[in-house]
Design a protein around this motif. Sequence first.
Motif, PDB file in Angstrom:
ATOM      1  N   ASP A   1       0.831  -1.209   0.000  1.00 15.99           N
ATOM      2  CA  ASP A   1       0.000   0.000   0.000  1.00 15.99           C
ATOM      3  C   ASP A   1       0.865   1.257   0.000  1.00 15.99           C
ATOM      4  N   LEU A   2       1.919   1.249   0.819  1.00 18.13           N
ATOM      5  CA  LEU A   2       2.804   2.414   0.884  1.00 18.13           C
ATOM      6  C   LEU A   2       3.500   2.650  -0.446  1.00 18.13           C
ATOM      7  N   PHE A   3       3.913   1.564  -1.102  1.00 17.81           N
ATOM      8  CA  PHE A   3       4.570   1.694  -2.408  1.00 17.81           C
ATOM      9  C   PHE A   3       3.651   2.389  -3.402  1.00 17.81           C
ATOM     10  N   HIS A   4       2.407   1.921  -3.513  1.00 14.65           N
ATOM     11  CA  HIS A   4       1.485   2.505  -4.501  1.00 14.65           C
ATOM     12  C   HIS A   4       1.147   3.958  -4.156  1.00 14.65           C
ATOM     13  N   LYS A   5       0.885   4.217  -2.894  1.00 19.43           N
ATOM     14  CA  LYS A   5       0.519   5.582  -2.495  1.00 19.43           C
ATOM     15  C   LYS A   5       1.686   6.550  -2.675  1.00 19.43           C
ATOM     16  N   SER A   6       2.892   6.102  -2.330  1.00 23.10           N
ATOM     17  CA  SER A   6       4.054   6.991  -2.460  1.00 23.10           C
ATOM     18  C   SER A   6       4.390   7.230  -3.930  1.00 23.10           C
ATOM     19  N   ALA A   7       4.240   6.198  -4.777  1.00 24.07           N
ATOM     20  CA  ALA A   7       4.489   6.381  -6.207  1.00 24.07           C
ATOM     21  C   ALA A   7       3.489   7.371  -6.802  1.00 24.07           C
ATOM     22  N   GLN A   8       2.225   7.253  -6.376  1.00 23.45           N
ATOM     23  CA  GLN A   8       1.197   8.174  -6.868  1.00 23.45           C
ATOM     24  C   GLN A   8       1.454   9.596  -6.376  1.00 23.45           C
ATOM     25  N   LEU A   9       1.832   9.730  -5.098  1.00 26.03           N
ATOM     26  CA  LEU A   9       2.064  11.058  -4.542  1.00 26.03           C
ATOM     27  C   LEU A   9       3.268  11.730  -5.201  1.00 26.03           C
ATOM     28  N   LEU A  10       4.343  10.964  -5.429  1.00 26.41           N
ATOM     29  CA  LEU A  10       5.502  11.545  -6.103  1.00 26.41           C
ATOM     30  C   LEU A  10       5.129  11.983  -7.514  1.00 26.41           C
ATOM     31  N   SER A  11       4.305  11.187  -8.208  1.00 26.16           N
ATOM     32  CA  SER A  11       3.842  11.570  -9.546  1.00 26.16           C
ATOM     33  C   SER A  11       3.061  12.882  -9.489  1.00 26.16           C
ATOM     34  N   LEU A  12       2.215  12.988  -8.465  1.00 27.34           N
ATOM     35  CA  LEU A  12       1.391  14.190  -8.316  1.00 27.34           C
ATOM     36  C   LEU A  12       2.245  15.433  -8.066  1.00 27.34           C
ATOM     37  N   LEU A  13       3.337  15.269  -7.318  1.00 23.18           N
ATOM     38  CA  LEU A  13       4.240  16.383  -7.044  1.00 23.18           C
ATOM     39  C   LEU A  13       5.145  16.688  -8.225  1.00 23.18           C
ATOM     40  N   LEU A  14       5.577  15.629  -8.918  1.00 20.85           N
ATOM     41  CA  LEU A  14       6.636  15.754  -9.918  1.00 20.85           C
ATOM     42  C   LEU A  14       6.125  16.183 -11.290  1.00 20.85           C
ATOM     43  N   PHE A  15       5.040  15.571 -11.763  1.00 20.69           N
ATOM     44  CA  PHE A  15       4.599  15.806 -13.142  1.00 20.69           C
ATOM     45  C   PHE A  15       4.164  17.249 -13.410  1.00 20.69           C
ATOM     46  N   PRO A  16       3.340  17.857 -12.562  1.00 21.03           N
ATOM     47  CA  PRO A  16       2.944  19.247 -12.849  1.00 21.03           C
ATOM     48  C   PRO A  16       4.126  20.221 -12.838  1.00 21.03           C
ATOM     49  N   THR A  17       5.021  20.057 -11.866  1.00 24.14           N
ATOM     50  CA  THR A  17       6.195  20.939 -11.789  1.00 24.14           C
ATOM     51  C   THR A  17       7.079  20.757 -13.015  1.00 24.14           C
ATOM     52  N   SER A  18       7.300  19.501 -13.397  1.00 20.20           N
ATOM     53  CA  SER A  18       8.123  19.217 -14.576  1.00 20.20           C
ATOM     54  C   SER A  18       7.468  19.776 -15.835  1.00 20.20           C
TER      55      SER A  18
END
Length: 219
Positions: free
Chosen positions: A156-173
């Motif tokens: 669960d932590l893996f999926h949630k952390s991967a999603q959260l990093l995507s949410l932080l990373l993609f818009p900024t990038s």
Amino acid sequence: GLMGLQRQVLLNIVLIITGTLRSGGAILVLWLVSPTIEAFFAWQVFSSIVSSIVFYIAIWSLLPKTENNARFKLSIIKDVWKYALAVSANGIIGVILSQLDKIILSKMLPLKTFGYYVLAGTLASSIWLIIVPFNNAIFPRFVQYYEAKESKKLTDLFHKSAQLLSLLLFPTSALLIFFSAEIILLWTHDPNIAENIHLIVSFLVIGIMINGIATVPGY
């Protein structure tokens, strides 16, 4: 040690204080004592010793109290040396790959053009300010769940952390990829620099973004 204990707030407080001591103190030493390179490095040595003492006190105060005297255990190193070697090798390879482009281009390009590339790399590397702190916070929890054999929590932590990093990373990038020229112009107030480096920034950000999104699966 503080990261392993998942005391990120305390870690950042110590880093802020010691970082201010290292940088701000260096300015005062150069301004008020001696404007020399020797004075600068002498202060760096002093501030590094102070930082080590502060970290020592912080970590030691958080460890469980026991009546036994502390002693060095070689068996701990024997248990983790292969993993430590792999992590070290990965870090060394990462440094080589991340600097290889600059080494090659410094031999190929005129100094002015190489300066443009370094400036582009500096702006693009700001993406790591999202990736690195996020990974530093999440990795100790991965280790905790793995060691406790709590597979469901780890998944669960893996999926949630991967999603959260995507949410932080993609818009900024995306902002840096599609609006690099405007951001560089706002940053430097120099249309010539913006014209020369905005495409390089966009491509470098794409590379760092892909690299960054792979770090959670990598952990």
